[in-house]
Design a protein around this motif. Sequence first.
Motif, PDB file in Angstrom:
ATOM      1  N   LYS A 344       1.332 -32.608 -13.196  1.00 27.40           N
ATOM      2  CA  LYS A 344       1.560 -32.383 -14.625  1.00 27.40           C
ATOM      3  C   LYS A 344       1.081 -31.017 -15.101  1.00 27.40           C
ATOM      4  O   LYS A 344       1.738 -30.379 -15.923  1.00 27.40           O
ATOM      5  CB  LYS A 344       0.864 -33.476 -15.443  1.00 27.40           C
ATOM      6  CG  LYS A 344       1.514 -34.847 -15.339  1.00 27.40           C
ATOM      7  CD  LYS A 344       0.785 -35.841 -16.231  1.00 27.40           C
ATOM      8  CE  LYS A 344       1.448 -37.212 -16.188  1.00 27.40           C
ATOM      9  NZ  LYS A 344       0.726 -38.192 -17.049  1.00 27.40           N
ATOM     10  N   HIS A 345      -0.071 -30.576 -14.605  1.00 26.46           N
ATOM     11  CA  HIS A 345      -0.724 -29.429 -15.237  1.00 26.46           C
ATOM     12  C   HIS A 345      -0.971 -28.243 -14.316  1.00 26.46           C
ATOM     13  O   HIS A 345      -1.119 -27.119 -14.814  1.00 26.46           O
ATOM     14  CB  HIS A 345      -2.089 -29.857 -15.824  1.00 26.46           C
ATOM     15  CG  HIS A 345      -2.023 -31.064 -16.705  1.00 26.46           C
ATOM     16  ND1 HIS A 345      -1.345 -31.065 -17.913  1.00 26.46           N
ATOM     17  CD2 HIS A 345      -2.535 -32.315 -16.550  1.00 26.46           C
ATOM     18  CE1 HIS A 345      -1.458 -32.272 -18.476  1.00 26.46           C
ATOM     19  NE2 HIS A 345      -2.167 -33.044 -17.669  1.00 26.46           N
ATOM     20  N   ALA A 346      -1.034 -28.434 -13.001  1.00 27.15           N
ATOM     21  CA  ALA A 346      -1.531 -27.361 -12.136  1.00 27.15           C
ATOM     22  C   ALA A 346      -0.476 -26.338 -11.752  1.00 27.15           C
ATOM     23  O   ALA A 346      -0.823 -25.240 -11.311  1.00 27.15           O
ATOM     24  CB  ALA A 346      -2.135 -27.966 -10.868  1.00 27.15           C
ATOM     25  N   GLN A 347       0.801 -26.664 -11.881  1.00 27.44           N
ATOM     26  CA  GLN A 347       1.887 -25.785 -11.424  1.00 27.44           C
ATOM     27  C   GLN A 347       1.706 -25.430  -9.949  1.00 27.44           C
ATOM     28  O   GLN A 347       1.888 -24.279  -9.531  1.00 27.44           O
ATOM     29  CB  GLN A 347       1.938 -24.506 -12.265  1.00 27.44           C
ATOM     30  CG  GLN A 347       2.128 -24.759 -13.752  1.00 27.44           C
ATOM     31  CD  GLN A 347       2.053 -23.485 -14.575  1.00 27.44           C
ATOM     32  OE1 GLN A 347       1.876 -22.382 -14.034  1.00 27.44           O
ATOM     33  NE2 GLN A 347       2.188 -23.617 -15.889  1.00 27.44           N
ATOM     34  N   ALA A 348       1.326 -26.433  -9.170  1.00 29.99           N
ATOM     35  CA  ALA A 348       1.040 -26.213  -7.757  1.00 29.99           C
ATOM     36  C   ALA A 348       2.285 -26.431  -6.923  1.00 29.99           C
ATOM     37  O   ALA A 348       3.233 -27.113  -7.325  1.00 29.99           O
ATOM     38  CB  ALA A 348      -0.074 -27.157  -7.293  1.00 29.99           C
ATOM     39  N   GLY A 373      -8.181 -23.392 -13.687  1.00 30.42           N
ATOM     40  CA  GLY A 373      -8.603 -23.454 -15.080  1.00 30.42           C
ATOM     41  C   GLY A 373      -8.934 -24.837 -15.581  1.00 30.42           C
ATOM     42  O   GLY A 373      -9.156 -25.030 -16.776  1.00 30.42           O
ATOM     43  N   ALA A 374      -8.984 -25.832 -14.686  1.00 31.40           N
ATOM     44  CA  ALA A 374      -9.361 -27.188 -15.119  1.00 31.40           C
ATOM     45  C   ALA A 374     -10.846 -27.208 -15.477  1.00 31.40           C
ATOM     46  O   ALA A 374     -11.683 -26.705 -14.732  1.00 31.40           O
ATOM     47  CB  ALA A 374      -9.060 -28.198 -14.018  1.00 31.40           C
ATOM     48  N   ASP A 375     -11.168 -27.805 -16.631  1.00 31.78           N
ATOM     49  CA  ASP A 375     -12.546 -27.815 -17.128  1.00 31.78           C
ATOM     50  C   ASP A 375     -12.921 -29.246 -17.483  1.00 31.78           C
ATOM     51  O   ASP A 375     -12.276 -29.865 -18.334  1.00 31.78           O
ATOM     52  CB  ASP A 375     -12.682 -26.896 -18.347  1.00 31.78           C
ATOM     53  CG  ASP A 375     -14.132 -26.730 -18.782  1.00 31.78           C
ATOM     54  OD1 ASP A 375     -15.022 -27.305 -18.105  1.00 31.78           O
ATOM     55  OD2 ASP A 375     -14.379 -26.038 -19.783  1.00 31.78           O
ATOM     56  N   LEU A 376     -13.962 -29.739 -16.841  1.00 34.38           N
ATOM     57  CA  LEU A 376     -14.397 -31.106 -17.085  1.00 34.38           C
ATOM     58  C   LEU A 376     -14.905 -31.293 -18.503  1.00 34.38           C
ATOM     59  O   LEU A 376     -14.737 -32.346 -19.106  1.00 34.38           O
ATOM     60  CB  LEU A 376     -15.495 -31.481 -16.085  1.00 34.38           C
ATOM     61  CG  LEU A 376     -16.047 -32.908 -16.154  1.00 34.38           C
ATOM     62  CD1 LEU A 376     -14.950 -33.909 -15.876  1.00 34.38           C
ATOM     63  CD2 LEU A 376     -17.196 -33.081 -15.175  1.00 34.38           C
ATOM     64  N   ALA A 377     -15.523 -30.254 -19.064  1.00 34.77           N
ATOM     65  CA  ALA A 377     -16.093 -30.355 -20.405  1.00 34.77           C
ATOM     66  C   ALA A 377     -15.136 -29.940 -21.505  1.00 34.77           C
ATOM     67  O   ALA A 377     -15.490 -29.979 -22.684  1.00 34.77           O
ATOM     68  CB  ALA A 377     -17.360 -29.498 -20.501  1.00 34.77           C
ATOM     69  N   ALA A 378     -13.926 -29.543 -21.146  1.00 33.68           N
ATOM     70  CA  ALA A 378     -12.990 -29.088 -22.167  1.00 33.68           C
ATOM     71  C   ALA A 378     -12.477 -30.256 -22.989  1.00 33.68           C
ATOM     72  O   ALA A 378     -12.519 -31.411 -22.584  1.00 33.68           O
ATOM     73  CB  ALA A 378     -11.814 -28.352 -21.514  1.00 33.68           C
ATOM     74  N   ALA A 379     -11.972 -29.934 -24.162  1.00 29.18           N
ATOM     75  CA  ALA A 379     -11.482 -30.986 -25.069  1.00 29.18           C
ATOM     76  C   ALA A 379     -10.311 -31.726 -24.466  1.00 29.18           C
ATOM     77  O   ALA A 379     -10.135 -32.931 -24.669  1.00 29.18           O
ATOM     78  CB  ALA A 379     -11.091 -30.372 -26.408  1.00 29.18           C
ATOM     79  N   GLY A 380      -9.499 -31.014 -23.723  1.00 32.99           N
ATOM     80  CA  GLY A 380      -8.333 -31.661 -23.134  1.00 32.99           C
ATOM     81  C   GLY A 380      -8.596 -32.267 -21.779  1.00 32.99           C
ATOM     82  O   GLY A 380      -7.677 -32.727 -21.120  1.00 32.99           O
ATOM     83  N   GLY A 381      -9.858 -32.265 -21.336  1.00 32.00           N
ATOM     84  CA  GLY A 381     -10.155 -32.760 -20.005  1.00 32.00           C
ATOM     85  C   GLY A 381     -10.494 -34.229 -19.958  1.00 32.00           C
ATOM     86  O   GLY A 381     -11.388 -34.635 -19.229  1.00 32.00           O
ATOM     87  N   PRO A 403     -11.518 -22.263 -10.667  1.00 31.07           N
ATOM     88  CA  PRO A 403     -11.508 -20.957 -11.343  1.00 31.07           C
ATOM     89  C   PRO A 403     -10.110 -20.600 -11.837  1.00 31.07           C
ATOM     90  O   PRO A 403      -9.105 -21.150 -11.360  1.00 31.07           O
ATOM     91  CB  PRO A 403     -11.985 -20.003 -10.245  1.00 31.07           C
ATOM     92  CG  PRO A 403     -11.586 -20.670  -8.971  1.00 31.07           C
ATOM     93  CD  PRO A 403     -11.728 -22.142  -9.223  1.00 31.07           C
ATOM     94  N   ALA A 404     -10.065 -19.706 -12.796  1.00 24.88           N
ATOM     95  CA  ALA A 404      -8.766 -19.257 -13.310  1.00 24.88           C
ATOM     96  C   ALA A 404      -7.963 -18.609 -12.193  1.00 24.88           C
ATOM     97  O   ALA A 404      -8.456 -17.750 -11.470  1.00 24.88           O
ATOM     98  CB  ALA A 404      -8.973 -18.272 -14.458  1.00 24.88           C
ATOM     99  N   GLY A 405      -6.722 -19.025 -12.038  1.00 26.81           N
ATOM    100  CA  GLY A 405      -5.881 -18.544 -10.962  1.00 26.81           C
ATOM    101  C   GLY A 405      -5.909 -19.413  -9.729  1.00 26.81           C
ATOM    102  O   GLY A 405      -5.141 -19.181  -8.798  1.00 26.81           O
ATOM    103  N   GLY A 406      -6.802 -20.407  -9.717  1.00 27.86           N
ATOM    104  CA  GLY A 406      -6.859 -21.377  -8.632  1.00 27.86           C
ATOM    105  C   GLY A 406      -7.667 -20.879  -7.446  1.00 27.86           C
ATOM    106  O   GLY A 406      -8.172 -19.749  -7.449  1.00 27.86           O
ATOM    107  N   PRO A 407      -7.803 -21.684  -6.433  1.00 25.57           N
ATOM    108  CA  PRO A 407      -7.322 -23.065  -6.351  1.00 25.57           C
ATOM    109  C   PRO A 407      -8.280 -24.040  -7.040  1.00 25.57           C
ATOM    110  O   PRO A 407      -9.400 -23.668  -7.395  1.00 25.57           O
ATOM    111  CB  PRO A 407      -7.268 -23.319  -4.850  1.00 25.57           C
ATOM    112  CG  PRO A 407      -8.389 -22.484  -4.317  1.00 25.57           C
ATOM    113  CD  PRO A 407      -8.443 -21.254  -5.177  1.00 25.57           C
ATOM    114  N   THR A 408      -7.840 -25.273  -7.199  1.00 26.95           N
ATOM    115  CA  THR A 408      -8.667 -26.335  -7.769  1.00 26.95           C
ATOM    116  C   THR A 408      -9.077 -27.295  -6.657  1.00 26.95           C
ATOM    117  O   THR A 408      -8.235 -27.764  -5.894  1.00 26.95           O
ATOM    118  CB  THR A 408      -7.891 -27.092  -8.859  1.00 26.95           C
ATOM    119  OG1 THR A 408      -7.565 -26.195  -9.917  1.00 26.95           O
ATOM    120  CG2 THR A 408      -8.736 -28.235  -9.413  1.00 26.95           C
TER     121      THR A 408
END
Length: 418
Positions: A344-348, A373-381, A403-408
């Motif tokens: 859905k979100h990673a564009q992997a 760019g996935a953030d556990l503490a983010a509002a959308g996380g 990190p921004a730009g991956g990988p996750t």
Amino acid sequence: MQLTTWLQLVLGRPFRRAGHRTALVAAGLPLHLAVVPLWLWLLGTMAALVPAVTPLPVLLTLVVTPLLTVGQRRRYRALVGKDLPRPAVPGPGRNWKSAVRRLTGRALWRQVCYHAVAGPLLAVLDLAVLAVWAAALVAASIYVWIWALPPQWRVTDLGYTTQAAYITAGGLALLFLGPRLTGALVRLETRAAEVLLGPSRTEKLARRVADLAESRAGVLDAADAERRRIERDLHDGAQQRLVSLAVNLGLARATLGDLPADARKVIDEAHRQAKEAIAELNNLVRGLHPAVLEDRGLDAALSGVAARLPIPVRVAVDLPQRPSPTVEAVAYFVVSEALTNVVKHAQATRADVIVERIGETLLVVVADDGAGGADLAAAGGTGLAGLAKRVASVDGTFSCRSPAGGPTVITVELPCAP
């Protein structure tokens, strides 16, 4: 009736439990005084400067301490129905290491403190309370003694005088005071026994944590069993009915060729919706607890999840034996939800799943080559936060490095000790 009730409260209530409490006090007196001769012996050898004999009273005290503790526990259990909690055992076994652990453990020395220090002090209070009871009984029955004893045995010739009435009144007052003194002493002794003969505060907290962990594990197992029951009910009940409905609609559409166009359109629409409902119910059942997970384990279940995704997913599962059903379900849902988030979100363009057991830990790693760019503490996380909570429910650890730009990379460690 009210006067009778009031008399029962005033006269009967103080004496209702006085007998058991007084028996507890009397039975505790020899146990409290048991160590006193040993310590008098110790003081005597120290005063006489006999170093060769000095350790003997201490060793004998260490030997009799567990026996006296057992006696104290039986005293409380037999006379007032109270079970004193036992302290934690330093370690199993009867070898010299176990003996050293017991001798250096705090539990033994707290018991020595009770029998050698608190015991003699409590014995003094026991004697005082028993003396109050004896004086109360003798004084309250002074007229009986005057009547029963021969004149030559009497300390003084009181006769039936005002002085004897005063002694009787004082004895009655002590009789009413006795239960209260006895109750206060029993509470003091019970508190001292709980503190010194029972587990420490740290041990109590450790037991409480263990009990909570056990009860939580039971709740999780019950919830997992309930999910499986719902899955079976849906699969064997509603899903089968929908399949039967879809088959009947398909047969009707194929065999009833002379239907009007409007009726055929309604049948076609009903057939399509029935098949969509079956697909949605399949996804719902799979989300509750997939049957393949219960039947064939994580390898087959995760391979099925990977096969349904639009991107290539490499799955590597190395488990010499299956973990518990609860841990297995948590690992499955973590991987399933993480891969859904990747799509859905990673564009992997690809993802990797590694599941292996290292000692008593189940390691789960989900990695992708997406934008990061996935953030556990983010509002959308909320998805990652839900995964972290699910992992924490079985005392696992959850980490997400994106990190921004991956990988996750999502790393999960689940305890799977037996």
